[in-house]
Write a protein that holds these residues in place. Structure first.
Motif, short mmCIF file in Angstrom:
data_model
loop_
_atom_site.label_atom_id
_atom_site.label_comp_id
_atom_site.label_asym_id
_atom_site.label_seq_id
_atom_site.Cartn_x
_atom_site.Cartn_y
_atom_site.Cartn_z
N ILE A 52 58.67 3.23 -15.70
CA ILE A 52 57.54 4.09 -16.10
C ILE A 52 57.77 4.65 -17.49
O ILE A 52 56.86 4.70 -18.32
N ASN A 53 59.00 5.07 -17.77
CA ASN A 53 59.29 5.66 -19.07
C ASN A 53 59.37 4.63 -20.19
O ASN A 53 59.22 4.96 -21.36
N VAL A 71 57.15 2.11 -20.19
CA VAL A 71 55.73 1.93 -20.45
C VAL A 71 55.20 3.06 -21.32
O VAL A 71 54.45 2.83 -22.28
N SER A 72 55.58 4.30 -21.00
CA SER A 72 55.03 5.43 -21.75
C SER A 72 55.75 5.65 -23.07
O SER A 72 55.39 6.53 -23.83
N VAL A 109 74.99 8.52 -15.69
CA VAL A 109 75.97 8.40 -16.76
C VAL A 109 77.32 8.05 -16.15
O VAL A 109 77.73 8.62 -15.15
N THR A 120 71.54 5.88 -27.55
CA THR A 120 71.47 7.14 -26.81
C THR A 120 71.07 6.81 -25.37
O THR A 120 70.15 6.03 -25.15
N ILE A 121 71.80 7.41 -24.42
CA ILE A 121 71.53 7.12 -23.01
C ILE A 121 70.64 8.21 -22.44
O ILE A 121 70.94 9.38 -22.55
N VAL A 122 69.52 7.80 -21.83
CA VAL A 122 68.68 8.76 -21.11
C VAL A 122 68.74 8.38 -19.62
O VAL A 122 68.16 7.38 -19.22
N PRO A 123 69.47 9.17 -18.82
CA PRO A 123 69.63 8.79 -17.42
C PRO A 123 68.44 9.17 -16.55
O PRO A 123 67.85 10.24 -16.72
N PHE A 124 68.10 8.30 -15.60
CA PHE A 124 67.03 8.56 -14.63
C PHE A 124 67.54 8.31 -13.23
O PHE A 124 68.64 7.79 -13.05
N LYS A 126 67.07 4.36 -27.90
CA LYS A 126 67.24 5.13 -26.66
C LYS A 126 67.10 4.18 -25.48
O LYS A 126 66.11 3.48 -25.35
N ASN A 162 58.81 6.69 -23.68
CA ASN A 162 59.80 7.76 -23.78
C ASN A 162 61.19 7.22 -24.07
O ASN A 162 62.02 7.91 -24.65
#
Lengths: 495, 333
Positions: B203-204, B206-207, B170, B191-195, B164, B209
């Motif tokens: 941040i994501n 580091v966590s 996108v 898989t693309i997770v757009p922010f 991910k 996600n």
């Protein structure tokens, strides 16, 4: 606490203090003007803050917010018209006091109670925000989704226009948030091929339109109204006797105001009204209320100012606005590219120091100004409408055009001015619309991001403890009224 | 006289600075010398950007403009036309005469907007590069909790398993870079997770996600220093000064070069001699100590500044790759 004080000391430069001073002066000024409230002014000045650096901008808006709540009491006491909605409870006893020649005493108590309430809530804010910020890295899209759902569940209670109307306005706001290019698909929605709409409907023109332009149209419909101003001497510091009598009210107001302020959706106006009722309930001089009780001024004034600090807690720590004005401050931060949330404290603590410091300073500044210049501020109400409102429109148009240099934004502002006017006419509040607009984008994006992270498994939410907790809180709060009714019905049967 | 008359009439939006600057600076040339019309530039140059005041692209334009008036012998003003991912800026430039007095500061985003037919009446062949201003390389990064501590380990794992990736919009520049990188590295398309922005992505990371992201080194600077975000692979011709220990893709045996670039361009129709003047003066303006300092402080190489040969080649390459990627991703129109 030490770190906090050091931070505030570093951030409070002469320039920033000047900005806070101007903000406070402006806040009292517009707070005292019936019609121009703190939220209207923040919306109007939002474009101006875009050109400031983020710290200055937030300090400026924070100072206006604090001072407008105090300024409203001046007009409430002297002309029985709350200059700011949050001062409506102050008029109940403030005007009768002024009518019997004690305007100076009423104004003095209002200034002192406001300052105590305001400072109390800022101290709570100082302690609570970093605590909430500990969760910083645990906050990803699933948690933001749960938060946004929580915020949206409060929509029915925002603005005090009745649950159904607030929900309608809120849904309208959520739908407006759909306009523009969708982040997760790259598809343009409802843009009608207009480049101005590709990035969505911008906050600034919507807020300026809803608050400032709508108020202007509204004022134009009642040009013939005349306000009667009571005479007054200078404001007087409350005596020891006054304090003894009103001390308890100030305490109740500060605590209740902060707590109510922290709850998303409920703001200063609600806090002041609830406090007024509670103060009367616990008072030894119930019969004085409504006839000029000093407690009736002290309680609501402490409450509406402490609600300011309270409502900044969810705004800064979670990115969920606690009131119409904080929704505008939140929009101001977003426009600056600062995303409030648990990360803010770890990454950019200078923002929080600026907010804390400027709010503390604003509270002290309006105490001094309020005691010495109340008489002068009361003259504000003499400005003829024919000069005031065209000036407001002039500023609105410039404000909407300036940030993006786009005429499209001016049209958006005018359209929302008309929408805002009809909202008022038919008893809707613009506050849930603004909340819907802010949270609508968050709820949709965070849901789509979460599902991508969970490989499209909805059950993934159940593996996130913070999200689950937030969902449970939301459900409990939604079910509470129904449960209370059930319990009452059971008791009724038992009796 | 004709020049000054025409441009006042065809200019619907005069900024205050323009009104002040034009008669002061242009009038002596036009009125005083017969050869005024031959001279270029003969009036204030507008630099059109799609970024709002204070954004990264806007700042790049203003940094260039510190030295530029001395080189051009004319004033320059920034015109911010926000909206439509560059469409508004392109439309504004298209409404101006093609005489070299309107230049665009473009990013790959403008090209994507053109590719997706979102800028009516403008096609890729209308865009003529002048000079490159900044080039911010993309770096493959993971969070501190990632089991893959080296680029080799990550690529090996990503061949077996769909990762991910956090990106921005996108169909945007970052998404295309991820697509290109995955193809070049031979890993599964992630898989693309757009922010909303680089900060959110960091941040994501580091966590945990998202598994990885391509970011400019300056974006997660604080997290890299804290050891929360780990840079694995530089997608640039050579190693980056601030990330000396991070190998390039070339060192691992494949070519993958991706960067966030900004540069100047005009629309087709500007005479060739004027293009040459613009290129020369722009490059000179961006060789000033101030602009170099700006590049250094944002972690970009001084070789970011390049003439039109390099810049046009880069634009052509991005146009070709971008079209292919958009089609493959199904987001082209």
């Amino acid at each position: 606490m030490i770190a906090f004080l050091t931070g505030v000391q570093q951030i409070m430069t002469g320039e920033l203090l000047l900005v806070v001073f101007i903000g406070t002066l402006l806040g009292i000024f517009v707070g005292a003007l019936p019609g121009l409230s703190g939220s209207t002014t923040s919306a109007l000045l939002l474009p101006l803050t875009v050109t400031m650096n983020p710290v200055t901008a937030i300090a400026f808006l924070g100072a206006i917010y604090c001072a407008a709540n105090y300024g409203g009491s001046i007009t409430a006491i002297l002309i029985n018209t709350p200059g700011d909605p949050s001062a409506s409870a102050t008029a109940f006893d403030g005007y009768p006091m002024a009518a019997r020649g004690e305007a100076g005493r009423a104004l003095g108590m209002s200034a002192v109670a406001s300052t105590i309430g305001g400072i109390f809530s800022v101290l709570v804010l100082v302690v609570a925000t970093p605590l909430l910020s500990r969760f910083a890295y645990s906050f990803g899209p699933p948690e933001y989704f749960a938060l946004a759902v929580f915020g949206l569940s409060m929509l029915g209670a925002v603005g005090g226009a009745g649950a159904l109307k607030s929900l309608i306005a809120g849904c309208f706001g959520v739908l407006l948030a759909c306009v523009g290019m969708d982040l997760t698909t790259g598809v343009e929605r409802f843009t009608f091929g207009l480049p101005d709409l590709t990035d969505g409907i911008s906050f600034v023109p919507v807020l300026t339109g809803l608050f400032a332009v709508a108020e202007l149209i509204d004022q134009a419909t009642r040009l013939d109204e005349k306000l009667v101003r009571l005479p007054m001497a200078a404001a007087k510091l409350p005596t020891v006797g006054d304090f003894r009598k009103a001390g308890k009210s100030i305490g109740i107001g500060s605590i209740l105001g902060t707590l109510i302020g922290v709850l998303p959706a409920l703001g200063a106006t609600t806090a002041a009204i609830i406090t007024y009722n509670e103060v009367r309930r616990f008072s030894r001089y119930k019969e004085e209320f409504g006839k000029g009780a000093i407690e009736g001024i002290a309680g609501p004034e402490a409450a509406n100012n402490s609600a300011v600090g309270g409502s900044m807690v969810p705004t800064l720590a979670l990115g969920i606005p606690g009131s119409a004005t904080t929704a505008i401050i939140l929009a101001g931060l977003l426009v600056q590219g600062v995303r409030p949330g648990p990360h803010l404290f770890n990454e950019q603590p200078q923002f929080l120091y600026a907010v804390f410091g400027s709010m503390l300073a604003a509270n002290l500044i309006f105490l001094v100004l309020g005691l010495f210049l109340a008489k002068l501020f009361a003259m504000i109400t003499l400005i003829p409408n024919a000069l005031l409102w065209p000036g407001v429109l002039f500023c609105s148009v410039i404000g909407a055009y300036a940030p993006n240099q786009a005429m499209g934004d001016v049209w958006t502002m005018l359209a929302f001015g008309v929408i805002g006017f009809f909202f008022r006419r038919h008893g809707f509040s613009p506050a849930p619309l603004v909340m819907g607009l802010v949270l609508g984008q968050m709820v949709e994006e965070s849901l789509k991001q979460s599902l991508l992270i969970f490989d499209q498994r909805w059950m993934g939410f159940l593996e996130r403890p913070i999200a689950v907790t937030l969902f449970i809180v939301t459900l409990t709060l939604l079910a509470l009224p129904a449960l209370a009714r059930g319990v009452r019905a059971l008791r009724g049967r038992a009796a | 006289m004709t020049v000054s008359f025409r441009h006042t009439r065809t200019r619907p939006t005069l900024s205050r600075r323009r009104i002040l600057a034009t008669p002061l600076l242009a009038a002596p040339f036009i009125a005083g010398h017969a050869w005024a019309q031959e001279r270029f530039p003969s009036r204030t140059i507008e630099v059109v950007t799609h970024a709002g005041v204070g954004g990264g692209t806007d700042i790049t334009a203003r940094m260039m403009m510190v030295q530029a008036p001395a080189e051009f012998g004319q004033e320059l003003v920034v015109v911010n036309r926000v909206g439509g991912s560059g469409a508004a800026a392109l439309a504004y430039a298209a409404s101006k005469p093609r005489d070299g007095h309107t230049i665009l500061l473009i990013t790959q985003t403008h090209l994507l907007t053109v590719m997706r037919n979102r800028a009516p009446g403008i096609s890729y062949s209308d865009i003529v590069g002048l000079a490159r201003a900044t080039e911010d390389p993309q770096v493959l990064m993971v969070g501190k909790g990632s089991p893959h501590k080296t680029a080799q380990a990550f690529i090996a794992a990503a061949k077996a398993q769909k990762m991910k990736f956090g990106t921005t919009q996108v169909g945007g520049v970052d998404h295309l870079a991820v697509f290109g990188f995955a193809k070049q590295a031979g890993i599964q398309q992630p898989t693309i997770v757009p922010f909303r922005g680089g900060g959110d992505i960091a941040i994501n990371l580091v966590s945990g996600n998202v598994d990885a992201a391509l970011l400019n080194p300056s974006e997660p600077e604080a997290q890299i220093r804290a050891g929360d975000v780990i840079p694995l692979l530089t997608l640039h011709e050579e190693r980056i000064a601030t990330l000396k220990d991070v190998p390039t893709a070339k060192e691992l045996g494949f070519t993958s070069v991706h960067a966030t670039t900004r540069g100047f361009a005009v629309l087709k129709g500007v005479p060739e001699d004027r293009i040459a003047i613009l290129e020369d003066r722009l490059v000179k303006s961006m060789s000033s100590p101030l602009f170099r300092n700006y590049l250094d402080s944002t972690g970009q190489a001084r070789s970011s500044v390049a003439g039109r040969q390099v810049w046009q080649a880069q634009l052509d390459a991005f146009n070709a790759d971008g079209r292919e990627a958009l089609t493959a991703l199904g987001v082209a129109q």
